[in-house]
Design a protein around this motif. Structure first.
Motif, PDB file in Angstrom:
ATOM      1  N   GLU A 145     -11.931   6.808  -5.513  1.00  0.00           N
ATOM      2  CA  GLU A 145     -10.554   6.332  -5.635  1.00  0.00           C
ATOM      3  C   GLU A 145      -9.595   7.511  -5.690  1.00  0.00           C
ATOM      4  OE1 GLU A 145      -7.950   3.390  -8.566  1.00  0.00           O
ATOM      5  OE2 GLU A 145     -10.143   3.244  -8.466  1.00  0.00           O
ATOM      6  N   GLN A 146      -8.478   7.369  -4.935  1.00  0.00           N
ATOM      7  CA  GLN A 146      -7.485   8.428  -4.868  1.00  0.00           C
ATOM      8  C   GLN A 146      -6.113   7.819  -5.083  1.00  0.00           C
ATOM      9  OE1 GLN A 146      -7.872  10.167  -0.971  1.00  0.00           O
ATOM     10  NE2 GLN A 146     -10.093  10.000  -1.022  1.00  0.00           N
ATOM     11  N   ARG A 147      -5.174   8.621  -5.559  1.00  0.00           N
ATOM     12  CA  ARG A 147      -3.816   8.127  -5.751  1.00  0.00           C
ATOM     13  C   ARG A 147      -3.148   7.869  -4.414  1.00  0.00           C
ATOM     14  NH1 ARG A 147       1.305  11.310  -8.558  1.00  0.00           N
ATOM     15  NH2 ARG A 147       2.814   9.597  -8.319  1.00  0.00           N
ATOM     16  N   LEU A 177      -3.954   7.232  -0.643  1.00  0.00           N
ATOM     17  CA  LEU A 177      -5.048   6.917   0.276  1.00  0.00           C
ATOM     18  C   LEU A 177      -4.584   7.065   1.707  1.00  0.00           C
ATOM     19  CD1 LEU A 177      -7.880   5.826   0.940  1.00  0.00           C
ATOM     20  CD2 LEU A 177      -6.894   3.515   0.840  1.00  0.00           C
ATOM     21  N   LYS A 217      -5.641  -1.600  -1.118  1.00  0.00           N
ATOM     22  CA  LYS A 217      -5.409  -0.459  -0.235  1.00  0.00           C
ATOM     23  C   LYS A 217      -6.515  -0.348   0.812  1.00  0.00           C
ATOM     24  CE  LYS A 217      -2.918   2.425  -3.577  1.00  0.00           C
ATOM     25  NZ  LYS A 217      -2.911   3.703  -4.327  1.00  0.00           N
ATOM     26  N   VAL A 218      -7.761  -0.512   0.344  1.00  0.00           N
ATOM     27  CA  VAL A 218      -8.891  -0.451   1.271  1.00  0.00           C
ATOM     28  C   VAL A 218      -8.834  -1.624   2.253  1.00  0.00           C
ATOM     29  CG1 VAL A 218     -11.408  -0.463   1.455  1.00  0.00           C
ATOM     30  CG2 VAL A 218     -10.301   0.768  -0.414  1.00  0.00           C
ATOM     31  N   LYS A 232       0.825  -1.205   0.000  1.00  0.00           N
ATOM     32  CA  LYS A 232       0.000   0.000   0.000  1.00  0.00           C
ATOM     33  C   LYS A 232       0.863   1.261   0.000  1.00  0.00           C
ATOM     34  CE  LYS A 232      -2.502   3.293   2.411  1.00  0.00           C
ATOM     35  NZ  LYS A 232      -2.011   4.393   3.250  1.00  0.00           N
ATOM     36  N   PRO A 277      -3.407  -2.489  -5.772  1.00  0.00           N
ATOM     37  CA  PRO A 277      -4.631  -1.964  -6.399  1.00  0.00           C
ATOM     38  C   PRO A 277      -5.525  -1.324  -5.344  1.00  0.00           C
ATOM     39  CG  PRO A 277      -4.751  -4.347  -6.187  1.00  0.00           C
ATOM     40  CD  PRO A 277      -3.362  -3.961  -5.796  1.00  0.00           C
ATOM     41  N   TRP A 278      -6.522  -0.614  -5.800  1.00  0.00           N
ATOM     42  CA  TRP A 278      -7.392   0.133  -4.880  1.00  0.00           C
ATOM     43  C   TRP A 278      -8.040  -0.771  -3.842  1.00  0.00           C
ATOM     44  CZ3 TRP A 278      -8.178   4.613  -2.924  1.00  0.00           C
ATOM     45  CH2 TRP A 278      -9.397   4.894  -2.275  1.00  0.00           C
ATOM     46  N   SER A 279      -8.549  -1.924  -4.266  1.00  0.00           N
ATOM     47  CA  SER A 279      -9.225  -2.817  -3.312  1.00  0.00           C
ATOM     48  C   SER A 279      -8.280  -3.295  -2.236  1.00  0.00           C
ATOM     49  CB  SER A 279      -9.825  -4.018  -4.055  1.00  0.00           C
ATOM     50  OG  SER A 279      -8.816  -4.745  -4.741  1.00  0.00           O
TER      51      SER A 279
END
Length: 314
Positions: A138-140, A142, A90-91, A80, A86-88
């Motif tokens: 979505e952000q670059r 997070l 990171k979350v 992260k 990927p975004w998922s």
């Protein structure tokens, strides 16, 4: 140059604090690579070691388990922070693996406090559900606190306060136990026990210093950093500095992963004996010592027999 910022969805200016994570990613990766062999070796040695029904053994084993849990969570933070996730993912880190990381960290704090207190008490008695589908823009870069709103953000702040209270209680126990143990060990005048007392004093001091260096700086920075997450501190330059300070001191705290195997070695006799038996040089040395002891015992036995014969003849 002004720190980078972007417009948020509500038209306000967004302060980005985690856009300089490159060096931390490299250092976290090094910590992970260095600590994995030592902790896996510790697992193997604990499995092979004889079982000792002592509280210290239980605390050391739980410290090892919390280290393993921290090791499992660390790669998600590395991915992260390095921008490779990927975004998922990171979350997932913000909602799951980051929580696991901090739970493991505070478990380590608690068990280290138990270990130091237990060592003192022994010296006194013997002297010796993840919401990945939530619609988040979505952000670059997070920031995990940006996923928390309202009651979640207040709960986060309360959790930090409770964890800090745990740390303060554990720290009081560590400092008091270390002081009393050192006073008792260094005050020992028995020449037969003086060497053991010095060795025990060094062990207690080393563990206490590792605890202080590893966990105190993080908690000094963590409290004001939490104020930036709850929007009490809003100045962007201050928020960025506190974030970098938090990451640097968190890295210092996670370094205990590399040194905990040394604690297992110095404080757990079965662990130490099993590791020595694995090494050819130690096995050879032990065989030589046992052979020498057997020869001395045989010589003493012969001398005693000869003395008995002489007494009988007289």
């Amino acid at each position: 140059m002004a720190p980078p910022s972007s417009n948020s969805s509500d038209g306000g200016e967004q302060c980005i604090v985690n856009d300089q994570m490159g060096p931390f990613t490299v250092l976290y990766t090094l910590v992970f690579i260095i600590s994995v062999p030592g902790n896996l070796l510790s697992v193997w040695i604990f499995i092979r070691s004889r079982r000792v029904k002592r509280s210290l053994s239980v605390y050391l084993l739980n410290l090892l388990l919390s280290d393993l849990l921290l090791l499992l969570a660390l790669p998600f933070k590395i991915l992260k922070d390095g921008g490779a996730a990927p975004w998922s993912l990171k979350v997932f880190h913000c909602q799951a693996s980051a929580v696991t990381l901090y739970i493991s960290l505070y478990a380590s704090i608690a068990f280290l406090a138990f270990i130091i207190t237990d060592c003192y008490l022994q010296d006194c008695t013997s002297l010796c559900s993840m919401r990945l589908q939530e619609h988040v823009q979505e952000q670059r870069f997070l920031s995990c606190s940006s996923l928390k709103k309202g009651i979640s953000l207040h709960w986060h702040a309360l959790t930090v306060v409770l964890c800090t209270a745990l740390f303060l209680n554990a720290s009081f126990s560590v400092l008091l136990s270390s002081f009393l143990a050192l006073r008792r060990l260094l005050g020992n005048k028995d020449p037969l026990l003086r060497a053991d007392s010095r060795r025990a004093a060094v062990s207690v001091t080393a563990v206490a210093l590792a605890y202080i260096v590893g966990f105190v700086p993080y908690h000094v920075v963590r409290a004001p950093y939490t104020l930036t997450q709850t929007k009490v501190i809003t100045e962007c330059s201050v928020r960025r500095k506190l974030f970098l300070g938090k990451e640097a001191t968190l890295l210092l705290s996670i370094l205990h992963l590399c040194f905990d195997p040394l604690i297992f070695y110095y404080l757990h006799e079965p662990f130490r004996q099993t590791l020595r038996n694995m090494m050819p040089c130690w096995r050879k040395k032990r065989s030589e010592e046992e052979g020498k002891a057997a020869e001395e015992e045989t010589a003493e036995g012969k001398a005693a027999v000869e003395q008995d014969l002489q007494s009988t003849l007289i």
